[in-house]
Design a protein around this motif. Structure first.
Motif, PDB file in Angstrom:
ATOM      1  N   ILE A 125       0.851  -1.196   0.000  1.00  0.00           N
ATOM      2  CA  ILE A 125       0.000   0.000   0.000  1.00  0.00           C
ATOM      3  C   ILE A 125       0.884   1.242   0.000  1.00  0.00           C
ATOM      4  CG2 ILE A 125      -1.764   1.314   1.238  1.00  0.00           C
ATOM      5  CD1 ILE A 125      -2.673  -1.314   2.523  1.00  0.00           C
ATOM      6  N   LEU A 126       0.618   2.144  -0.936  1.00  0.00           N
ATOM      7  CA  LEU A 126       1.225   3.471  -0.931  1.00  0.00           C
ATOM      8  C   LEU A 126       0.136   4.457  -0.526  1.00  0.00           C
ATOM      9  CD1 LEU A 126       3.339   3.513  -4.234  1.00  0.00           C
ATOM     10  CD2 LEU A 126       4.162   3.188  -1.895  1.00  0.00           C
ATOM     11  N   CYS A 127       0.407   5.254   0.501  1.00  0.00           N
ATOM     12  CA  CYS A 127      -0.611   6.184   0.984  1.00  0.00           C
ATOM     13  C   CYS A 127       0.045   7.388   1.647  1.00  0.00           C
ATOM     14  CB  CYS A 127      -1.565   5.492   1.959  1.00  0.00           C
ATOM     15  SG  CYS A 127      -0.796   4.948   3.511  1.00  0.00           S
ATOM     16  N   GLU A 128      -0.750   8.415   1.872  1.00  0.00           N
ATOM     17  CA  GLU A 128      -0.306   9.579   2.629  1.00  0.00           C
ATOM     18  C   GLU A 128      -0.188   9.193   4.106  1.00  0.00           C
ATOM     19  OE1 GLU A 128       0.592  12.402   1.486  1.00  0.00           O
ATOM     20  OE2 GLU A 128      -0.430  12.815  -0.405  1.00  0.00           O
ATOM     21  N   PRO A 129       0.695   9.878   4.865  1.00  0.00           N
ATOM     22  CA  PRO A 129       0.828   9.545   6.292  1.00  0.00           C
ATOM     23  C   PRO A 129      -0.493   9.573   7.049  1.00  0.00           C
ATOM     24  CG  PRO A 129       2.629  10.965   5.608  1.00  0.00           C
ATOM     25  CD  PRO A 129       1.690  10.900   4.441  1.00  0.00           C
ATOM     26  N   ASP A 130      -1.369  10.540   6.709  1.00  0.00           N
ATOM     27  CA  ASP A 130      -2.625  10.639   7.448  1.00  0.00           C
ATOM     28  C   ASP A 130      -3.664   9.605   6.987  1.00  0.00           C
ATOM     29  OD1 ASP A 130      -3.197  11.700   5.000  1.00  0.00           O
ATOM     30  OD2 ASP A 130      -4.005  13.597   5.737  1.00  0.00           O
ATOM     31  N   GLN A 131      -3.333   8.798   5.968  1.00  0.00           N
ATOM     32  CA  GLN A 131      -4.225   7.733   5.513  1.00  0.00           C
ATOM     33  C   GLN A 131      -3.838   6.378   6.104  1.00  0.00           C
ATOM     34  OE1 GLN A 131      -3.488   8.172   1.298  1.00  0.00           O
ATOM     35  NE2 GLN A 131      -5.401   9.318   0.973  1.00  0.00           N
ATOM     36  N   ALA A 132      -2.664   6.305   6.721  1.00  0.00           N
ATOM     37  CA  ALA A 132      -2.102   5.010   7.121  1.00  0.00           C
ATOM     38  C   ALA A 132      -2.976   4.289   8.149  1.00  0.00           C
ATOM     39  CB  ALA A 132      -0.691   5.202   7.661  1.00  0.00           C
ATOM     40  N   GLU A 133      -3.475   5.012   9.134  1.00  0.00           N
ATOM     41  CA  GLU A 133      -4.260   4.348  10.182  1.00  0.00           C
ATOM     42  C   GLU A 133      -5.518   3.708   9.610  1.00  0.00           C
ATOM     43  OE1 GLU A 133      -6.485   5.525  14.379  1.00  0.00           O
ATOM     44  OE2 GLU A 133      -4.786   6.737  13.661  1.00  0.00           O
ATOM     45  N   ASP A 134      -6.220   4.409   8.721  1.00  0.00           N
ATOM     46  CA  ASP A 134      -7.425   3.848   8.111  1.00  0.00           C
ATOM     47  C   ASP A 134      -7.078   2.638   7.240  1.00  0.00           C
ATOM     48  OD1 ASP A 134      -9.143   5.625   9.316  1.00  0.00           O
ATOM     49  OD2 ASP A 134      -9.125   7.045   7.638  1.00  0.00           O
ATOM     50  N   GLU A 135      -5.894   2.659   6.617  1.00  0.00           N
ATOM     51  CA  GLU A 135      -5.494   1.522   5.787  1.00  0.00           C
ATOM     52  C   GLU A 135      -5.231   0.284   6.644  1.00  0.00           C
ATOM     53  OE1 GLU A 135      -5.399   1.159   2.365  1.00  0.00           O
ATOM     54  OE2 GLU A 135      -6.568   2.996   2.597  1.00  0.00           O
ATOM     55  N   VAL A 136      -4.648   0.482   7.822  1.00  0.00           N
ATOM     56  CA  VAL A 136      -4.435  -0.649   8.737  1.00  0.00           C
ATOM     57  C   VAL A 136      -5.786  -1.233   9.161  1.00  0.00           C
ATOM     58  CG1 VAL A 136      -3.546  -1.332  10.998  1.00  0.00           C
ATOM     59  CG2 VAL A 136      -2.225   0.236   9.565  1.00  0.00           C
ATOM     60  N   LEU A 137      -6.737  -0.371   9.495  1.00  0.00           N
ATOM     61  CA  LEU A 137      -8.058  -0.844   9.902  1.00  0.00           C
ATOM     62  C   LEU A 137      -8.771  -1.544   8.754  1.00  0.00           C
ATOM     63  CD1 LEU A 137      -9.194   2.295  11.934  1.00  0.00           C
ATOM     64  CD2 LEU A 137      -8.474   0.095  12.859  1.00  0.00           C
ATOM     65  N   ARG A 138      -8.611  -1.021   7.557  1.00  0.00           N
ATOM     66  CA  ARG A 138      -9.236  -1.636   6.390  1.00  0.00           C
ATOM     67  C   ARG A 138      -8.689  -3.044   6.160  1.00  0.00           C
ATOM     68  NH1 ARG A 138     -11.383   1.088   1.806  1.00  0.00           N
ATOM     69  NH2 ARG A 138     -11.620  -0.268  -0.023  1.00  0.00           N
ATOM     70  N   GLY A 182       3.306   4.593  16.105  1.00  0.00           N
ATOM     71  CA  GLY A 182       2.173   5.384  16.580  1.00  0.00           C
ATOM     72  C   GLY A 182       0.903   5.040  15.811  1.00  0.00           C
ATOM     73  N   VAL A 183       1.037   4.894  14.481  1.00  0.00           N
ATOM     74  CA  VAL A 183      -0.105   4.513  13.653  1.00  0.00           C
ATOM     75  C   VAL A 183      -0.635   3.144  14.085  1.00  0.00           C
ATOM     76  CG1 VAL A 183      -0.774   3.805  11.317  1.00  0.00           C
ATOM     77  CG2 VAL A 183       0.562   5.905  11.663  1.00  0.00           C
ATOM     78  N   LEU A 184       0.277   2.190  14.268  1.00  0.00           N
ATOM     79  CA  LEU A 184      -0.136   0.839  14.646  1.00  0.00           C
ATOM     80  C   LEU A 184      -0.776   0.803  16.027  1.00  0.00           C
ATOM     81  CD1 LEU A 184       2.899  -1.252  13.331  1.00  0.00           C
ATOM     82  CD2 LEU A 184       0.622  -1.066  12.311  1.00  0.00           C
ATOM     83  N   ARG A 185      -0.222   1.558  16.964  1.00  0.00           N
ATOM     84  CA  ARG A 185      -0.799   1.577  18.318  1.00  0.00           C
ATOM     85  C   ARG A 185      -2.222   2.133  18.295  1.00  0.00           C
ATOM     86  NH1 ARG A 185       2.814   0.544  22.392  1.00  0.00           N
ATOM     87  NH2 ARG A 185       5.046   0.788  21.903  1.00  0.00           N
ATOM     88  N   ARG A 186      -2.444   3.210  17.560  1.00  0.00           N
ATOM     89  CA  ARG A 186      -3.788   3.800  17.499  1.00  0.00           C
ATOM     90  C   ARG A 186      -4.762   2.837  16.821  1.00  0.00           C
ATOM     91  NH1 ARG A 186      -0.590   8.288  16.193  1.00  0.00           N
ATOM     92  NH2 ARG A 186      -1.063   8.074  13.965  1.00  0.00           N
ATOM     93  N   ALA A 187      -4.322   2.191  15.752  1.00  0.00           N
ATOM     94  CA  ALA A 187      -5.182   1.227  15.077  1.00  0.00           C
ATOM     95  C   ALA A 187      -5.489   0.041  15.990  1.00  0.00           C
ATOM     96  CB  ALA A 187      -4.529   0.751  13.784  1.00  0.00           C
ATOM     97  N   ALA A 188      -4.466  -0.426  16.719  1.00  0.00           N
ATOM     98  CA  ALA A 188      -4.663  -1.546  17.635  1.00  0.00           C
ATOM     99  C   ALA A 188      -5.660  -1.186  18.721  1.00  0.00           C
ATOM    100  CB  ALA A 188      -3.314  -1.977  18.237  1.00  0.00           C
ATOM    101  N   ASP A 189      -5.586   0.028  19.243  1.00  0.00           N
ATOM    102  CA  ASP A 189      -6.533   0.467  20.260  1.00  0.00           C
ATOM    103  C   ASP A 189      -7.956   0.467  19.722  1.00  0.00           C
ATOM    104  OD1 ASP A 189      -4.507   0.791  22.096  1.00  0.00           O
ATOM    105  OD2 ASP A 189      -4.301   2.962  21.770  1.00  0.00           O
ATOM    106  N   ARG A 190      -8.123   0.923  18.485  1.00  0.00           N
ATOM    107  CA  ARG A 190      -9.463   0.971  17.894  1.00  0.00           C
ATOM    108  C   ARG A 190     -10.001  -0.437  17.607  1.00  0.00           C
ATOM    109  NH1 ARG A 190      -9.082   5.308  13.065  1.00  0.00           N
ATOM    110  NH2 ARG A 190     -11.267   4.642  12.786  1.00  0.00           N
ATOM    111  N   LEU A 191      -9.090  -1.378  17.385  1.00  0.00           N
ATOM    112  CA  LEU A 191      -9.494  -2.769  17.128  1.00  0.00           C
ATOM    113  C   LEU A 191      -9.601  -3.602  18.401  1.00  0.00           C
ATOM    114  CD1 LEU A 191      -7.177  -3.451  14.056  1.00  0.00           C
ATOM    115  CD2 LEU A 191      -9.671  -3.364  14.000  1.00  0.00           C
ATOM    116  N   GLY A 192      -9.152  -3.033  19.514  1.00  0.00           N
ATOM    117  CA  GLY A 192      -9.177  -3.787  20.764  1.00  0.00           C
ATOM    118  C   GLY A 192      -8.104  -4.826  20.849  1.00  0.00           C
ATOM    119  N   VAL A 193      -6.993  -4.609  20.123  1.00  0.00           N
ATOM    120  CA  VAL A 193      -5.874  -5.548  20.145  1.00  0.00           C
ATOM    121  C   VAL A 193      -4.991  -5.228  21.345  1.00  0.00           C
ATOM    122  CG1 VAL A 193      -3.801  -6.322  18.937  1.00  0.00           C
ATOM    123  CG2 VAL A 193      -5.915  -5.855  17.661  1.00  0.00           C
ATOM    124  N   PRO A 194      -4.645  -6.223  22.185  1.00  0.00           N
ATOM    125  CA  PRO A 194      -3.802  -5.951  23.366  1.00  0.00           C
ATOM    126  C   PRO A 194      -2.382  -5.584  22.970  1.00  0.00           C
ATOM    127  CG  PRO A 194      -4.196  -8.310  23.106  1.00  0.00           C
ATOM    128  CD  PRO A 194      -5.063  -7.625  22.095  1.00  0.00           C
TER     129      PRO A 194
END
Length: 256
Positions: free
Chosen positions: A191-204, A244-256
């Protein structure tokens, strides 16, 4: 994986049945890992008897964690790859497939950082006609393909995937049968994306995984947060942002 049995093992009377009794369930005196090991040994024995998979160069001593596939094995392998391609490419309109070369110029790996950090785990072809290396990962090949394309920031996020054959010169102590091999096919997403798109891409991506696993009759995968290793490429600022992106995505997914 346990070592394959010797030749001459008799086949069960029904050639298309599984041909073995299920393993005994775990008990207080027989832990689960013992039951799973016994089942795996039976599966390995079955696969060899039916011609699914064999250790490469077996009659000449074998080559660790490189495998040959017989008629049934190659059909099973093709079915899995075809099902993957239909689910990940044909059934979706937000991603496209590609196939990068296996053999690449050393300057590719110098640019990616692999030559400086992971050369010991790479197979190199060096003679008078060719100076190259077999790819241990598929990402640089994907980037080379995209650099030849006319892209705009309006095309982001750009999603690509491939079933890439990779080779890794793993230490013998790190090899583990079919689970950690020197040659294997890796289902890769790029995936190539803008920095501010990365978190949504992880969730997707995390949302796609359960549907893909279900297509093979498997339960949802267990997700975990993986952070920077001690031996790595890239500067700390890049790793800080990525983690930081991964931690925020993990929090939104409920990943420990």
């Amino acid at each position: 994986m346990a070592s394959l049995p010797q030749r001459g093992v008799a086949c069960p009377p029904k050639p298309w049945s599984l041909g073995f009794a299920p393993s005994r369930p775990p008990t207080p005196t027989r832990p689960r890992y013992m039951a799973e090991t016994t089942l795996m040994e039976k599966l390995v024995s079955l696969c060899k008897r039916r011609g699914f998979v064999f250790q490469s160069s077996e009659i000449y001593g074998g080559l660790g964690s490189v495998w040959d596939y017989g008629p049934l094995g190659v059909e099973l392998k093709k079915n899995v790859k075809d099902r993957w391609w239909r689910a990940m490419v044909h059934a979706r309109d937000d991603i496209e497939g590609l196939d990068a070369a296996i053999l690449m110029h050393p300057r590719v790996w110098e640019a990616s950082g692999h030559w400086q950090h992971f050369a010991d785990a790479m197979f190199r072809a060096e003679d008078q006609k060719c100076d190259a290396a077999l790819k241990p990962v598929s990402c640089p090949g994907f980037l080379l393909i995209q650099k030849r394309s006319l892209l705009s920031y309006r095309d982001l996020p750009l999603r690509r995937c491939e079933l890439g054959v990779v080779h890794r010169d793993e230490a013998s102590g790190a090899l583990h049968g079919l689970l950690r091999a020197r040659q294997f096919v890796q289902d890769d997403g790029h995936i190539l994306c803008e920095p501010d798109q990365a978190e949504d891409e992880v969730l997707r991506f995390a949302g796609v995984l359960p549907r893909f696993y279900a297509a093979f009759g498997l339960g949802p995968p267990a997700l975990a947060l993986s952070l920077r290793p001690e031996h790595r490429a890239g500067d700390d600022a890049s790793w800080d942002h990525a983690e930081g992106v991964l931690r925020r995505a993990a929090d939104r997914l409920g990943v420990p």
